[in-house]
Design a protein around this motif. Structure first.
Motif, PDB file in Angstrom:
ATOM      1  N   PHE A   1     -27.636 -30.713  20.969  1.00 40.66           N
ATOM      2  CA  PHE A   1     -27.572 -30.448  22.396  1.00 40.66           C
ATOM      3  C   PHE A   1     -27.434 -31.753  23.154  1.00 40.66           C
ATOM      4  N   SER A   2     -26.641 -31.744  24.221  1.00 42.64           N
ATOM      5  CA  SER A   2     -26.637 -32.873  25.157  1.00 42.64           C
ATOM      6  C   SER A   2     -26.978 -32.303  26.526  1.00 42.64           C
ATOM      7  N   SER A   3     -28.208 -32.542  26.956  1.00 43.17           N
ATOM      8  CA  SER A   3     -28.701 -31.940  28.190  1.00 43.17           C
ATOM      9  C   SER A   3     -28.659 -32.927  29.343  1.00 43.17           C
ATOM     10  N   LEU A   4     -28.813 -32.373  30.545  1.00 45.65           N
ATOM     11  CA  LEU A   4     -28.905 -33.243  31.722  1.00 45.65           C
ATOM     12  C   LEU A   4     -30.127 -34.145  31.578  1.00 45.65           C
ATOM     13  N   PRO A   5     -30.078 -35.348  32.145  1.00 46.84           N
ATOM     14  CA  PRO A   5     -31.210 -36.272  32.006  1.00 46.84           C
ATOM     15  C   PRO A   5     -32.501 -35.620  32.507  1.00 46.84           C
ATOM     16  N   PRO A   6     -33.628 -35.924  31.881  1.00 50.93           N
ATOM     17  CA  PRO A   6     -34.899 -35.342  32.303  1.00 50.93           C
ATOM     18  C   PRO A   6     -35.167 -35.618  33.785  1.00 50.93           C
ATOM     19  N   GLY A   7     -35.606 -34.606  34.487  1.00 50.87           N
ATOM     20  CA  GLY A   7     -35.916 -34.759  35.900  1.00 50.87           C
ATOM     21  C   GLY A   7     -34.709 -34.668  36.807  1.00 50.87           C
ATOM     22  N   HIS A   8     -33.529 -34.488  36.201  1.00 51.76           N
ATOM     23  CA  HIS A   8     -32.316 -34.430  37.016  1.00 51.76           C
ATOM     24  C   HIS A   8     -32.040 -32.977  37.383  1.00 51.76           C
ATOM     25  N   THR A   9     -32.006 -32.693  38.667  1.00 53.20           N
ATOM     26  CA  THR A   9     -31.738 -31.321  39.088  1.00 53.20           C
ATOM     27  C   THR A   9     -30.228 -31.105  39.211  1.00 53.20           C
ATOM     28  N   GLY A  10     -29.824 -29.852  39.252  1.00 52.33           N
ATOM     29  CA  GLY A  10     -28.406 -29.521  39.343  1.00 52.33           C
ATOM     30  C   GLY A  10     -27.867 -29.140  37.994  1.00 52.33           C
ATOM     31  N   ARG A  11     -26.539 -29.016  37.916  1.00 52.14           N
ATOM     32  CA  ARG A  11     -25.943 -28.562  36.669  1.00 52.14           C
ATOM     33  C   ARG A  11     -24.579 -29.213  36.456  1.00 52.14           C
ATOM     34  N   TYR A  12     -24.050 -28.992  35.252  1.00 50.06           N
ATOM     35  CA  TYR A  12     -22.740 -29.493  34.848  1.00 50.06           C
ATOM     36  C   TYR A  12     -21.643 -28.821  35.674  1.00 50.06           C
ATOM     37  N   LEU A  13     -20.697 -29.601  36.205  1.00 51.46           N
ATOM     38  CA  LEU A  13     -19.570 -29.017  36.931  1.00 51.46           C
ATOM     39  C   LEU A  13     -18.278 -29.084  36.120  1.00 51.46           C
ATOM     40  N   GLU A  14     -17.904 -30.291  35.690  1.00 54.31           N
ATOM     41  CA  GLU A  14     -16.686 -30.447  34.888  1.00 54.31           C
ATOM     42  C   GLU A  14     -16.750 -31.767  34.154  1.00 54.31           C
ATOM     43  N   GLY A  15     -16.062 -31.852  33.029  1.00 52.88           N
ATOM     44  CA  GLY A  15     -16.149 -33.094  32.273  1.00 52.88           C
ATOM     45  C   GLY A  15     -15.112 -33.179  31.190  1.00 52.88           C
ATOM     46  N   GLU A  16     -15.204 -34.243  30.389  1.00 53.06           N
ATOM     47  CA  GLU A  16     -14.222 -34.485  29.325  1.00 53.06           C
ATOM     48  C   GLU A  16     -14.907 -35.157  28.147  1.00 53.06           C
ATOM     49  N   VAL A  17     -14.372 -34.874  26.958  1.00 53.89           N
ATOM     50  CA  VAL A  17     -14.934 -35.426  25.720  1.00 53.89           C
ATOM     51  C   VAL A  17     -13.885 -36.280  25.043  1.00 53.89           C
ATOM     52  N   LYS A  18     -14.303 -37.453  24.558  1.00 55.08           N
ATOM     53  CA  LYS A  18     -13.419 -38.295  23.749  1.00 55.08           C
ATOM     54  C   LYS A  18     -14.244 -38.829  22.585  1.00 55.08           C
TER      55      LYS A  18
END
Lengths: 23, 349
Positions: free
Chosen positions: B271-288
């Motif tokens: 799993f790669s989760s949002l940093p601890p204590g960071h509110t909000g959610r994933y919107l868009e991204g890219e993997v390389k």
């Protein structure tokens, strides 16, 4: 993960699925 | 002042900076960065990695100059349909591929330079109700599109002169395909994620639909970003824009899942989760490779090491503009980060 979790593993899965799937 | 605004935040007492600010380019005529990408461009015998920026009505090509500056080479003006995406075409030169549409993609176009008549031009590749598109190696584009009756999954080969050389259809699954990824390690394999949360596998050479494997109900509307085959297993990197926060996994942005294509069974690897204590959610991204970057709803950009499953850098929003888009550069370890005001910052990761 182990073989028992995922079932029998084949290194040639792509060739095997290609020969089994409908053309 | 500008550099202060874009200095990466260091997490959990990390001592070294994982993101190094390199340069910034600002299009004074552009209102909002819709997308950003990099492209190899050759002119007068010199091949360089250039930056492409897109706003709704135009796409600009930027050439690197001395002292980390950028010069705008050309701007293609588009028609009434807004630009919504730049589609990277691996291993091509002097070709920019874009998607235009409103809520969904309505057209795919190529932007290029024609040496025949010494002019920049554009050509239409495909139109319709296009749900997903991906640039494949060897100048090919795969797309899924729907009509009233059925879904079409098609591969188009394009030339560097902007012509469509060849069209081939793949057997469509019953459900709509929402994203594609080539399978590293198996040259003729392609995967796609579907609207009912399955991973489909195709044989690109024969067009066969080889298998459909369900991802599970915990992470609806998963999107595939990368796939590779290793030791008889198919590893797929998925993002989860609609995942719910859980105690065990936090707020997952990306997940690596191992599938056994023979049995369609799967297991989560990392799993790669949002940093601890960071509110909000994933919107868009890219993997390389093993790196993932995403824009979060808080206006931040986060970068993860997918093998370690940890966030390695966090870019806070600027004082006057939030981050809108993030992309990896086609070469090296560059990260392109677009702000809502149309400016793009280049970082080294």
């Amino acid at each position: 993960c182990s073989d028992s979790d995922l079932g029998p593993i084949s290194l040639d899965w792509f060739e095997e699925l290609s020969s089994e799937a409908p053309p | 002042t500008e550099a202060e605004q874009v200095t990466p935040v260091l997490l959990d007492g990390l001592r070294e900076e994982n993101l190094q600010f390199i340069s910034k380019l600002k299009d004074s005529s552009s209102s909002c960065a819709v997308d950003v990408s990099s492209v190899w461009w050759e002119a007068a015998g010199c091949r360089e990695l250039c930056v492409v920026t897109a706003c709704e009505s135009s796409v600009s090509l930027w050439k690197p100059q001395a002292l980390d500056c950028w010069e705008k080479v050309y701007t293609w003006q588009l028609g009434e349909i807004p630009v919504i995406q730049i589609i990277p075409l691996p291993d091509t030169c002097n070709l920019v591929c874009i998607a235009l549409g409103n809520l969904e993609i309505e057209e795919i176009r190529l932007l290029l330079y024609s040496s025949e008549n010494d002019s920049f031009k554009q050509s239409l590749v495909k139109s319709g109700n296009i749900k997903a598109v991906l640039g494949l190696k060897d100048g090919r584009l795969v797309s899924s599109s729907t009509t009233m009756q059925e879904q079409q999954v098609e591969i188009v080969s394009v030339s560097e002169t902007g012509r469509c050389k060849d069209r081939q259809t793949l057997m469509p699954p019953e459900e709509t395909v929402l994203a594609f990824a080539e399978v590293e390690g198996v040259s003729d394999a392609l995967v796609g994620t579907t609207a009912v949360n399955s991973v489909a596998i195709w044989n690109l050479k024969t067009g066969q639909l080889l298998k459909k494997m369900h991802i599970g109900y915990s992470y609806p509307a998963s999107i595939c970003h990368r796939a590779y085959s290793d030791s008889g297993l198919l590893f797929v990197v998925l993002s989860h824009p609609h995942a719910k926060e859980s105690e065990s996994c936090g707020n997952p942005a990306f997940r690596v899942v191992a599938f056994n294509p023979k049995t369609a069974r799967s297991t989560g690897v990392m799993f790669s989760s949002l940093p601890p204590g960071h509110t909000g959610r994933y919107l868009e991204g890219e993997v390389k490779a093993a790196c993932a970057a995403a824009v979060l709803s808080s206006g931040c950009i986060a970068v993860w090491d997918l093998l370690l499953g940890c966030c390695t850098a966090l870019l806070p929003p600027g004082s006057d503009s939030r981050w809108a888009v993030v992309r990896w550069s086609a070469a090296g370890s560059g990260l392109l980060a677009g702000q809502e005001d149309g400016s793009v910052c280049v970082y080294r990761y």
